[in-house]
Design an enzyme around this catalytic site. Structure first.
Site, PDB file in Angstrom:
ATOM      1  N   ASP A 225       1.000  -1.201  -0.385  1.00 49.18           N
ATOM      2  CA  ASP A 225       0.260  -0.308   0.110  1.00 49.18           C
ATOM      3  C   ASP A 225       0.682   1.139  -0.243  1.00 49.18           C
ATOM      4  OD1 ASP A 225      -3.051   1.622   0.589  1.00 49.18           O
ATOM      5  OD2 ASP A 225      -1.265   2.633   1.672  1.00 49.18           O
ATOM      6  N   GLU A 299       1.565  -1.015  -5.264  1.00 52.21           N
ATOM      7  CA  GLU A 299       0.343   0.539  -5.211  1.00 52.21           C
ATOM      8  C   GLU A 299       1.167   2.173  -4.610  1.00 52.21           C
ATOM      9  OE1 GLU A 299      -3.208   2.872  -4.364  1.00 52.21           O
ATOM     10  OE2 GLU A 299      -1.953   2.545  -2.736  1.00 52.21           O
TER      11      GLU A 299
HETATM   12  C1  GLC Z   1      -3.751   3.257  -0.104  1.00 53.25           C
HETATM   13  C2  GLC Z   1      -5.177   2.905   0.029  1.00 53.25           C
HETATM   14  C3  GLC Z   1      -5.829   3.783   0.654  1.00 53.25           C
HETATM   15  C4  GLC Z   1      -5.709   4.504   1.658  1.00 53.25           C
HETATM   16  C5  GLC Z   1      -3.478   5.136   0.975  1.00 53.25           C
HETATM   17  C6  GLC Z   1      -3.783   5.397   2.813  1.00 53.25           C
HETATM   18  O1  GLC Z   1      -3.719   3.944  -1.643  1.00 53.25           O
HETATM   19  O2  GLC Z   1      -5.843   1.949  -1.165  1.00 53.25           O
HETATM   20  O3  GLC Z   1      -7.245   3.236   0.686  1.00 53.25           O
HETATM   21  O4  GLC Z   1      -6.756   4.943   1.898  1.00 53.25           O
HETATM   22  O5  GLC Z   1      -3.422   3.864   0.846  1.00 53.25           O
HETATM   23  O6  GLC Z   1      -3.719   3.563   3.371  1.00 53.25           O
END
Ligand code: GLC
Ligand code: MG
Length: 583
Positions: A225, A299
């Site tokens: 994440d 991500e």
């Molecule tokens: C990522 C997740 C999102 C979350 C953020 C903070 O972007 O996909 O849902 O709010 O990280 O953890």
């Protein structure tokens, strides 16, 4: 016969052999990853919140879809300020989702069905309600050093202000004051998500232990994440104080908005890649023991150049799948075919030649495909995700074409929406619409829960848009999806080469070919009919046979189209196969 000819005849079978030989693909290279947002998938105990037993009970559905792996958004203990992305205990399951035993049962059932389980690893931040943070506030040095602290700045009236201008992704200052220690802590996301300090080796080791803990349970890897936010600039380079970030070029007027600043000190730091490579080493330690590859999908909404660094640096390996977000961030229903081609080519162009691409059109942070593109393009987008070369990722519900749910200001719970303090425009940034409960059937709460209230309202229209109905309707998004997961197992989609073209502003087409087989997929993005010439593609001549269509198309499998003048109606999406005629 000349010597040249004789050599040719001897070499021919060898050449044919070489041409047909393809690399054996590893499990993750040929599967479809299905993202489950556990809170919204299936509620087994009627509290209106999805849970682990709900997932376990629904794993057969994943099997029917033809997906081989699922990645779950966080299931760990959390006060839920960011619905599980604020983790207060990285080694425990959130009670409303179930118990560790429930999780182990889920793993067991998944194993029986040969579905790999991938968990969300949230390394950038913890929770302000974690033991770590509470200990930090009590002055426990070990845990104090887990977080990023900074002195405030006093103005001329003696008022204490945040250390600098850094803004949270969810608006407003990224700094929060704690009187217990007389300092501000950094939170790049909500106040409840204190950033962890990766310049502290103890944090690095702790988080590797988190990885080991879940790998020991038997998971197949992690979705990582918010990785781009892992490191902040080294403040010792700035006299021990974190510097202000410069204003962005095309900034919004509102200084509370994340886009107001150019995040040169808080995003995409070089050290981040090194950390990812270290995590890969941990995954590979496990592989070395049992030969089974553990995967990492990172991500980061970053430029393609930066995204590719997550793959590795040529010497060290990183993530197998740095998420390719072009279909989410760079194109939409208003894009032309050329813009679509340009976006898709981007990842393929920058990607190291020995790495695989991945395709994803939706997730829990972005509006649904049916809403971002159009209802008519649901099948077309699934065709793109499934049939382009590389790994396919599906966000739950995209297989049935779920649409964004309407969530009123009163019902809005996503911090991204709530932090706007704007009952009119909150919906433009709220992520609740794409998180509404999964639509299983036409019964109460779309079959998601037997409870009287669900944590988010069920989207309107579920009575006709749900899994059960689509299962029993031959022409449904669900059935198109199932055929796509089967089709992508064909060698031509696993190994075939790829070429794409914008035949005109509305029509995007791509060819996959391998070992004498040629497929052409055609997608009409717009509401206009066209007659197109697919002989643009080499060896696409004669007739094309319809293999698969979007649900509105009047064509049926087996129909023949003339390659040089194929009629494509408004919003039509087709998978076609070149018919070999005697020449
Ligand atoms: C990522 C997740 C999102 C979350 C953020 C903070 O972007 O996909 O849902 O709010 O990280 O953890
Ligand atoms: Mg529940």
């Amino acid at each position: 016969m000349s010597a040249k000819w004789r050599i040719g005849i001897i070499l021919l079978p060898v050449l044919v052999l070489v041409q047909c030989q393809v690399k054996e693909l590893d499990w993750w290279e040929k599967t479809v990853f299905y993202q489950i947002y556990p809170r919204s998938f299936k509620d087994s105990d009627g509290d209106g919140i999805g849970d682990l037993n709900g997932i376990t009970d629904s794993l057969e559905y994943l099997k029917e879809l033809g997906v081989g792996a699922t990645w779950l958004s966080p299931i760990f203990k959390s006060p839920m300020y960011d619905f599980g992305y604020d983790i207060s205990d990285f080694y425990a399951i959130q009670e409303e989702y179930g118990t560790m035993e429930d999780f182990e049962r889920l793993l067991q059932k998944a194993k029986e069905l040969d579905i790999k389980i991938v968990l969300d690893f949230v390394p950038n931040h913890g929770s302000n309600e974690s033991v770590w943070f509470e200990e930090a506030l009590k002055g426990h040095e070990k845990y104090y050093n887990y977080f990023v602290w900074e002195d405030g700045v006093e103005d001329e009236n003696g008022k204490l202000n945040p250390p600098n201008n850094w803004v949270s992704v969810f608006r407003k200052s990224a700094w929060e004051y704690r009187k217990e220690v007389g300092k501000y802590y950094l939170h790049q996301f909500v106040i409840g998500q204190p950033d962890l300090n990766y310049r502290n080796p103890e944090v690095v080791e702790e988080m590797k232990n988190v990885i080991r803990f879940w790998l020991d349970k038997g998971i197949a890897g992690f979705r990582v994440d918010a990785i781009a936010h892992l490191f902040e600039v080294d403040k010792t380079l700035f006299g021990g104080k974190y510097p202000d970030e410069p204003l962005a070029q095309n900034r919004e007027i509102d200084p509370d908005n994340y886009d107001y600043l150019d995040h040169i000190y808080t995003k995409d730091h070089e050290e981040t890649f090194e950390m990812v490579y270290q995590w890969r080493d941990v995954l590979d330690e496990y592989k070395a023991k049992d030969g089974f590859t553990r995967v990492m999908m990172t991500e980061a909404y970053s430029s393609p150049q930066i995204t590719m660094k997550y793959f590795g640096d040529g010497v060290r390996a990183g993530a197998q799948m740095p998420f390719n977000f072009v279909l989410i961030s760079e194109v939409s229903g208003s894009s032309t075919a050329a813009e679509l081609k340009y976006a898709l080519d981007k990842f393929l162009t920058f990607k190291p030649v020995d790495k695989l691409a991945n395709w994803v059109a939706g997730n829990h942070d972005n509006n649904r495909v049916a809403s971002r593109y159009s209802v008519e393009l649901v099948d077309g987008l699934n065709m793109i995700v499934m049939l382009l070369p590389g790994i396919a990722v599906t966000y739950m519900g995209e297989e049935i074409g779920m649409v964004d749910g309407y969530v009123s200001w009163e019902d809005t719970v996503d911090p991204s929406g709530c932090n706007t303090d704007d009952p009119i425009n909150y919906w433009t940034v709220s992520r609740d619409p794409e998180r509404t409960p999964f639509q299983w059937n036409s019964e109460k709460n779309a079959g998601f829960s037997t409870g009287d209230k669900t944590w988010l309202p069920v989207a309107e229209g579920y009575e006709t848009l749900n899994v059960e109905i689509q299962k029993s309707t031959s022409r449904s998004h669900l059935n198109v999806y199932k055929q796509l997961t089967r089709l992508r197992n064909e060698p031509v989609f696993r190994y075939g080469r790829f070429e794409s073209v914008a035949l005109n502003p509305d029509i995007f087409a791509f060819k996959r070919w391998h070992d004498g087989e040629i497929y052409v997929t055609v997608i009409n993005l717009k509401n206009r009919d066209h007659t197109i010439d697919l002989t643009y593609f080499e060896h696409v001549v004669g007739h094309l046979e319809v293999v698969l269509t979007d649900i509105r198309s009047k064509k049926v499998p087996g129909d023949l189209l003339e390659a040089s003048q194929a009629e494509i109606v408004a919003h039509e999406s087709l998978v076609l196969k070149v018919v070999h005629t005697l020449r």
